[in-house]
Design a protein around this motif. Structure first.
Motif, PDB file in Angstrom:
ATOM      1  N   LEU A   1      -9.886  17.878  -9.040  1.00 15.23           N
ATOM      2  CA  LEU A   1      -8.918  16.795  -9.204  1.00 15.23           C
ATOM      3  C   LEU A   1      -9.046  15.882  -7.994  1.00 15.23           C
ATOM      4  CD1 LEU A   1      -5.660  18.550 -10.532  1.00 15.23           C
ATOM      5  CD2 LEU A   1      -7.372  17.249 -11.840  1.00 15.23           C
ATOM      6  N   ASP A   2      -9.216  14.587  -8.261  1.00 18.40           N
ATOM      7  CA  ASP A   2      -9.329  13.603  -7.187  1.00 18.40           C
ATOM      8  C   ASP A   2      -7.983  12.929  -6.948  1.00 18.40           C
ATOM      9  OD1 ASP A   2     -12.161  13.898  -6.710  1.00 18.40           O
ATOM     10  OD2 ASP A   2     -12.447  12.975  -8.688  1.00 18.40           O
ATOM     11  N   VAL A   3      -7.934  12.153  -5.869  1.00 24.41           N
ATOM     12  CA  VAL A   3      -6.684  11.476  -5.533  1.00 24.41           C
ATOM     13  C   VAL A   3      -6.225  10.637  -6.726  1.00 24.41           C
ATOM     14  CG1 VAL A   3      -7.863   9.509  -4.421  1.00 24.41           C
ATOM     15  CG2 VAL A   3      -5.497  10.049  -3.813  1.00 24.41           C
ATOM     16  N   ASN A   4      -4.927  10.689  -6.996  1.00 18.97           N
ATOM     17  CA  ASN A   4      -4.278   9.983  -8.105  1.00 18.97           C
ATOM     18  C   ASN A   4      -4.525  10.609  -9.474  1.00 18.97           C
ATOM     19  OD1 ASN A   4      -2.993   7.770  -6.612  1.00 18.97           O
ATOM     20  ND2 ASN A   4      -5.102   7.158  -6.166  1.00 18.97           N
ATOM     21  N   ASP A   5      -5.257  11.713  -9.529  1.00 19.65           N
ATOM     22  CA  ASP A   5      -5.434  12.399 -10.814  1.00 19.65           C
ATOM     23  C   ASP A   5      -4.178  13.185 -11.179  1.00 19.65           C
ATOM     24  OD1 ASP A   5      -7.962  11.514 -11.283  1.00 19.65           O
ATOM     25  OD2 ASP A   5      -8.984  13.400 -10.784  1.00 19.65           O
ATOM     26  N   ILE A   6      -3.897  13.205 -12.476  1.00 21.21           N
ATOM     27  CA  ILE A   6      -2.836  14.050 -13.020  1.00 21.21           C
ATOM     28  C   ILE A   6      -3.519  15.121 -13.859  1.00 21.21           C
ATOM     29  CG2 ILE A   6      -0.802  14.127 -14.519  1.00 21.21           C
ATOM     30  CD1 ILE A   6      -0.167  12.228 -12.354  1.00 21.21           C
ATOM     31  N   GLY A   7      -3.139  16.376 -13.676  1.00 25.44           N
ATOM     32  CA  GLY A   7      -3.786  17.415 -14.456  1.00 25.44           C
ATOM     33  C   GLY A   7      -3.000  18.706 -14.441  1.00 25.44           C
ATOM     34  N   ALA A   8      -3.550  19.705 -15.097  1.00 28.80           N
ATOM     35  CA  ALA A   8      -2.917  21.015 -15.137  1.00 28.80           C
ATOM     36  C   ALA A   8      -3.600  21.929 -14.121  1.00 28.80           C
ATOM     37  CB  ALA A   8      -3.017  21.612 -16.527  1.00 28.80           C
TER      38      ALA A   8
ATOM     39  N   LEU B   1      -2.630  14.052  -4.431  1.00 32.96           N
ATOM     40  CA  LEU B   1      -2.159  12.974  -3.568  1.00 32.96           C
ATOM     41  C   LEU B   1      -3.164  12.571  -2.495  1.00 32.96           C
ATOM     42  CD1 LEU B   1       1.356  14.549  -2.901  1.00 32.96           C
ATOM     43  CD2 LEU B   1       0.890  12.685  -4.494  1.00 32.96           C
ATOM     44  N   HIS B   2      -4.187  13.374  -2.278  1.00 32.71           N
ATOM     45  CA  HIS B   2      -5.023  13.150  -1.096  1.00 32.71           C
ATOM     46  C   HIS B   2      -6.479  12.905  -1.463  1.00 32.71           C
ATOM     47  CE1 HIS B   2      -6.655  13.857   2.981  1.00 32.71           C
ATOM     48  NE2 HIS B   2      -5.467  13.404   3.338  1.00 32.71           N
ATOM     49  N   GLU B   3      -7.168  12.192  -0.589  1.00 27.21           N
ATOM     50  CA  GLU B   3      -8.587  11.877  -0.822  1.00 27.21           C
ATOM     51  C   GLU B   3      -9.441  13.140  -0.932  1.00 27.21           C
ATOM     52  OE1 GLU B   3      -6.639  10.108   1.105  1.00 27.21           O
ATOM     53  OE2 GLU B   3      -6.792   8.168   0.077  1.00 27.21           O
ATOM     54  N   ARG B   4      -9.035  14.200  -0.199  1.00 27.31           N
ATOM     55  CA  ARG B   4      -9.740  15.477  -0.293  1.00 27.31           C
ATOM     56  C   ARG B   4      -9.478  16.077  -1.675  1.00 27.31           C
ATOM     57  NH1 ARG B   4      -7.322  18.491   4.471  1.00 27.31           N
ATOM     58  NH2 ARG B   4      -7.658  16.489   5.467  1.00 27.31           N
ATOM     59  N   PRO B   5     -10.495  16.341  -2.503  1.00 23.22           N
ATOM     60  CA  PRO B   5     -10.239  16.800  -3.869  1.00 23.22           C
ATOM     61  C   PRO B   5      -9.723  18.240  -3.916  1.00 23.22           C
ATOM     62  CG  PRO B   5     -12.604  16.690  -3.464  1.00 23.22           C
ATOM     63  CD  PRO B   5     -11.943  16.148  -2.238  1.00 23.22           C
ATOM     64  N   LEU B   6      -9.100  18.607  -5.027  1.00 21.55           N
ATOM     65  CA  LEU B   6      -8.608  19.965  -5.259  1.00 21.55           C
ATOM     66  C   LEU B   6      -9.570  20.671  -6.205  1.00 21.55           C
ATOM     67  CD1 LEU B   6      -6.015  21.706  -4.578  1.00 21.55           C
ATOM     68  CD2 LEU B   6      -5.250  21.136  -6.883  1.00 21.55           C
TER      69      LEU B   6
ATOM     70  N   GLN C   1      -4.888   2.714  -8.369  1.00 20.09           N
ATOM     71  CA  GLN C   1      -5.232   3.815  -7.461  1.00 20.09           C
ATOM     72  C   GLN C   1      -4.015   4.336  -6.701  1.00 20.09           C
ATOM     73  OE1 GLN C   1      -6.402   0.645  -7.266  1.00 20.09           O
ATOM     74  NE2 GLN C   1      -7.338   0.252  -5.303  1.00 20.09           N
ATOM     75  N   TYR C   2      -2.827   3.800  -7.003  1.00 19.50           N
ATOM     76  CA  TYR C   2      -1.678   4.253  -6.249  1.00 19.50           C
ATOM     77  C   TYR C   2      -0.688   5.029  -7.106  1.00 19.50           C
ATOM     78  CZ  TYR C   2      -3.656   1.452  -2.581  1.00 19.50           C
ATOM     79  OH  TYR C   2      -4.510   0.935  -1.646  1.00 19.50           O
ATOM     80  N   THR C   3      -1.224   5.739  -8.101  1.00 17.75           N
ATOM     81  CA  THR C   3      -0.374   6.614  -8.915  1.00 17.75           C
ATOM     82  C   THR C   3       0.467   7.519  -8.022  1.00 17.75           C
ATOM     83  OG1 THR C   3      -1.951   6.596 -10.720  1.00 17.75           O
ATOM     84  CG2 THR C   3      -0.405   8.430 -10.673  1.00 17.75           C
ATOM     85  N   ARG C   4      -0.133   7.986  -6.933  1.00 17.04           N
ATOM     86  CA  ARG C   4       0.602   8.903  -6.057  1.00 17.04           C
ATOM     87  C   ARG C   4       1.864   8.242  -5.499  1.00 17.04           C
ATOM     88  NH1 ARG C   4      -3.377   8.998  -0.768  1.00 17.04           N
ATOM     89  NH2 ARG C   4      -3.386   6.745  -0.489  1.00 17.04           N
ATOM     90  N   ASN C   5       1.826   6.937  -5.244  1.00 16.35           N
ATOM     91  CA  ASN C   5       3.018   6.276  -4.726  1.00 16.35           C
ATOM     92  C   ASN C   5       4.106   6.178  -5.784  1.00 16.35           C
ATOM     93  OD1 ASN C   5       1.842   5.944  -2.242  1.00 16.35           O
ATOM     94  ND2 ASN C   5       1.039   3.911  -2.722  1.00 16.35           N
ATOM     95  N   MET C   6       3.684   5.908  -7.013  1.00 13.13           N
ATOM     96  CA  MET C   6       4.656   5.875  -8.106  1.00 13.13           C
ATOM     97  C   MET C   6       5.279   7.245  -8.294  1.00 13.13           C
ATOM     98  SD  MET C   6       3.357   3.697 -11.316  1.00 13.13           S
ATOM     99  CE  MET C   6       1.631   3.910 -11.000  1.00 13.13           C
ATOM    100  N   VAL C   7       4.447   8.273  -8.230  1.00 17.41           N
ATOM    101  CA  VAL C   7       4.941   9.640  -8.383  1.00 17.41           C
ATOM    102  C   VAL C   7       5.939   9.951  -7.265  1.00 17.41           C
ATOM    103  CG1 VAL C   7       4.260  12.073  -8.247  1.00 17.41           C
ATOM    104  CG2 VAL C   7       2.943  10.486  -9.665  1.00 17.41           C
TER     105      VAL C   7
ATOM    106  N   ILE D   1       0.797  -1.220   0.000  1.00 14.45           N
ATOM    107  CA  ILE D   1       0.000   0.000   0.000  1.00 14.45           C
ATOM    108  C   ILE D   1       0.830   1.270   0.000  1.00 14.45           C
ATOM    109  CG2 ILE D   1      -2.061  -0.964   1.071  1.00 14.45           C
ATOM    110  CD1 ILE D   1      -1.078   0.220   3.738  1.00 14.45           C
ATOM    111  N   ASP D   2       2.122   1.151   0.055  1.00 15.88           N
ATOM    112  CA  ASP D   2       2.890   2.376   0.203  1.00 15.88           C
ATOM    113  C   ASP D   2       4.280   2.180  -0.390  1.00 15.88           C
ATOM    114  OD1 ASP D   2       3.465   4.907   0.917  1.00 15.88           O
ATOM    115  OD2 ASP D   2       3.160   4.635   3.058  1.00 15.88           O
TER     116      ASP D   2
END
Lengths: 448, 311
Positions: A382-389, A336-341, A108-114, A84-85
């Protein structure tokens, strides 16, 4: 070329370099087995760890030690049989020390790869030879390209299950390299392996005479870990002001930091940003040694010729190549977080050693990493694990470089001001490098 | 057949740092980040080799100014006297300030009870967390390394702890590039691990390169020991040996220095740093596996203790 897994001696160990690399692969690609084999065959796994793995393998009814068990850490993960990490692994050969960021490849773990790729100088992307380049593979290649990891390795695993057939490997390598090149990845090394059988991981395979390249470990041992820094613009974020005010050093005033890019030279004209004041480097103290030049990633203390106002958060750069300061930043981000941007959100932006208030002005698009890199324009959030501008406006001007020019001064974090949570990882500028022209392809990688 | 866009060169550029220089630079950066962002950091200093290396790095990070924080030691009451002497000499030599929290005080007034096995390492957690709260430390440097144990492989460099000092793996923040996020609510603190990326061998090589002094028990010496749980333990007042545990004199050294009740010595003839490094490079057991009974309690022992607020 042979791999170097002889016992380590003090003489061997004195002058080695350090390579940070990351692995990415799906649960079934055999990534844990590859990592386990690198640790095991390079003799980095010690007897008590191996015994624990053998015990656990027996409990689970496996006949041979399951090398994947060497790398799973937390009980929560063992119970669920997943990773998980990001886990960090350490091993060494006589040539090099390695820090491996072992990241789960689950969607769902794009953030870990990043996270793992952000500090990596090399990324290993695993594919299953039976499945070839799949959606996950494209995602992993895209993350390596986004994070500007200088070197990419494609490990085509489970070659034993396709009869070690060269055409299978060649087709996968061709497809992956074409895709990576389209993302601007400057270098890919493709290696046919069987992590389970040990082919081309540490020892050369006896089953693939048609392959003349290095094993995975040989490549890790020899890939360059640094570039010619003399042409990179120097960047020095000030961390701390050292003022002893003692009888011995009544007037000493040194600016402590870690060089983020390029090289500093005594006598060079520099500017302090964001104020713009200029002065000259009067001295460089490299942890107790007075030196004429120092370069990334050394931690040093800079002495300036003039008594000007410099404090934590400032950036020192040569006058000739100083970055622009700006309050308007357009960046590619990984949330990176469950709280959206969302647009309008007030955040803290941490760049180098400075943290400033910022507001999210716009979310121009979200990228679908797995398919055609299609853009979903102006998403609601943007949700967790999303990549965007993201377009940001900061409360104070910042000397932000394009991430493509400087990984450390082109990157930042967005932080929730209410509870300090790290929300988003940002990279200033556009997401992917342009496809390299043919004559530039011989270059060894991005310069940092 | 072409499998590369561009072949890798096999030589390192003249700008590549040695692995020790790279690790040193990273650790110094971490110390300076904490000094720049926190109000009241403290460095956990036991006189063990990892804490000695931490202090050495901190001294280099801020020279020629003094280290801008104090030290804290949790004394189990079963610490090796040679190590406590070394601790006090080091503190005096660098004009540092040391806080000591004593497990014995907690046992004497009933806040803690002695365990049946005599091991006091798990009892350190309460005095440690009390000291952090009472002295209002907001950053606590620990010598933990990710190579020590599986539960530590996923530890952050900045590890956020709640007001009960508890570690929640789900609340830990992703750490990217060199950007450490140390924000915390009042009452919370951050444990900081500047040696996260060092291995045992790196620590020893750095000690040799820098000429750092260590307590003598890290080198081979004759000692009265007895066998328990597959380890050589020091005979002493702390509770060993039992009647059926014969004491013998052996030539041993310590690889880690913790509580006497659960820190085992290893058979060794290594009387010099080079000999120790050669022995470690050839070793077939991990540091903690060889010498720490507290980590053998269960497969998830460290994970559980971390959650409770241990290092």
């Amino acid at each position: 070329m042979t791999s170097t897994t002889d016992p380590l001696t003090p003489e061997h160990l004195s002058a080695t370099t350090l390579l940070r690399f990351a692995t990415a692969g799906s649960v079934d690609d055999g990534k844990s087995t590859l990592v386990g084999r690198l640790l095991h065959d390079s003799k980095s796994v010690l007897a008590d760890q191996l015994e624990a793995v053998e015990r656990a393998s027996q409990v689970r009814g496996h006949s041979a030690p399951d090398l994947a068990l060497l790398t799973d850490g937390l009980r929560a993960e063992r119970e669920q049989g997943i990773t998980i990490d990001v886990a960090y692994r350490y091993f060494a050969t006589a040539r090099r020390r390695f820090i491996l960021a072992d990241t789960p490849g689950h969607v769902q773990y794009t953030r870990n790869m990043v996270t793992g790729a952000s500090t990596a100088e090399l990324a290993v992307v695993l594919v299953d030879a039976r499945n070839g380049v799949v959606e996950q593979t494209r995602r992993h290649a895209a993350v390596a390209a986004l994070l500007r990891v200088p070197h990419v390795v494609l490990a085509v695993n489970k070659m034993d299950l396709v009869d070690y057939a060269e055409p299978v490997f060649a087709a996968i390598a061709r497809e992956f390299i074409a895709y990576a090149a389209s993302l601007g990845v400057p270098e890919v090394t493709a290696i046919p392996i069987s992590a389970l059988a040990g082919d081309n991981v540490v020892e050369p395979s006896a089953h693939m005479d048609w392959y003349g390249g290095p094993t995975v470990l040989e490549h890790l041992e020899t890939v360059p870990v640094s570039h010619d820094l003399t042409d990179c613009p120097a960047r020095f974020p000030v961390q701390y002001v050292i003022r002893p005010q003692s009888a011995e050093h009544p007037d000493y005033r040194g600016y402590a930091g870690r060089i983020a890019s390029g090289m500093l030279r005594v006598g060079e004209q520099v500017t302090v940003l964001p104020s713009g004041a200029t002065t000259t480097i009067a001295g460089l103290d490299a942890l107790g040694r007075s030196v004429d030049t120092a370069w990334a990633p050394q931690s040093v203390t800079v002495l300036l010729a003039d008594d000007i106002d410099v404090s934590r958060g400032d950036l020192i750069a040569p006058v000739a190549t100083a970055p622009e300061v700006t309050q308007d930043i357009r960046a590619t981000v990984c949330h990176l977080h469950e709280r959206p941007l969302k647009v309008g959100e007030r955040v803290l932006l941490k760049h180098g050693t400075r943290t400033v208030k910022a507001i999210v002005k716009a979310l121009p698009y979200r990228i679908d990493l797995s398919h055609s890199l299609a853009h979903d324009n102006e998403p609601a959030q943007l949700d967790v694990n999303d990549i965007g501008a993201v377009v940001l406006r900061t409360a104070e001007p910042l000397p932000v470089d394009a991430y493509a020019e400087s990984r450390l001064t082109g990157s930042f974090l967005l932080i929730d001001p209410a509870d300090g949570t790290t929300l988003t990882a940002g990279m200033a500028g556009e997401p992917f490098a342009a496809q390299p022209a043919a004559d530039e392809a011989a270059d060894e990688g991005w310069d940092f | 057949m072409t499998t590369s866009i561009a072949p890798a060169e096999s030589t390192d550029s003249p700008y590549a740092l040695s692995h020790l220089d790279a690790l040193e630079s990273e650790s110094v950066h971490i110390f300076r980040e904490v000094a720049g962002e926190f109000e009241r950091p403290v460095l956990l200093f036991s006189g063990g080799k990892d804490s000695i290396v931490m202090l050495h790095l901190a001294l280099k990070a801020f020279a020629p100014a003094p280290v801008p924080f104090t030290l804290l030691h949790v004394d189990t009451g079963h610490n090796f006297p040679e190590v406590l002497d070394f601790r006090d000499r080091t503190v005096a030599e660098h004009s540092l300030r040391l806080h000591v929290a004593k497990v014995q005080d907690y046992i004497d007034d009933g806040r803690l009870r002695e365990r049946p096995d005599g091991t006091r390492n798990p009892l350190q957690t309460l005095p440690l967390t009390d000291a952090i709260r009472e002295l209002r430390f907001d950053a606590v440097f620990g010598g933990g390394r990710r190579d020590e144990e599986k539960a530590r492989a996923k530890e952050r460099v900045f590890s956020l702890r709640d007001e009960f000092s508890q570690w929640d793996p789900r609340r830990q923040r992703p750490e990217l590039w060199q950007l450490y996020n140390g924000r915390h609510a009042p009452g919370e603190h951050v444990r900081v691990f500047p040696l996260s990326n060092w291995t045992e061998l790196d620590v020893w090589q750095y000690i040799a390169r820098e000429g750092i002094a260590l307590p003598e028990i890290y080198f081979a010496h004759e000692r009265e020991v007895f066998r328990r749980g597959g380890m050589w333990l020091t005979a002493g007042e702390w509770g060993g040996p039992k009647a059926d545990e014969p004491v013998e004199t052996r030539t041993v050294r310590y690889r880690t220095v913790g509580d006497m009740s659960c820190t085992g010595a290893v058979d060794s003839d290594a009387t010099t740093l080079d000999a120790v490094i050669t022995e470690i490079a050839a070793s077939r057991l991990t540091e903690r596996g060889a010498t720490r009974a507290d980590d053998k309690l269960s497969e998830a022992a460290m994970e559980d203790r971390k959650r409770e607020g241990y290092f």
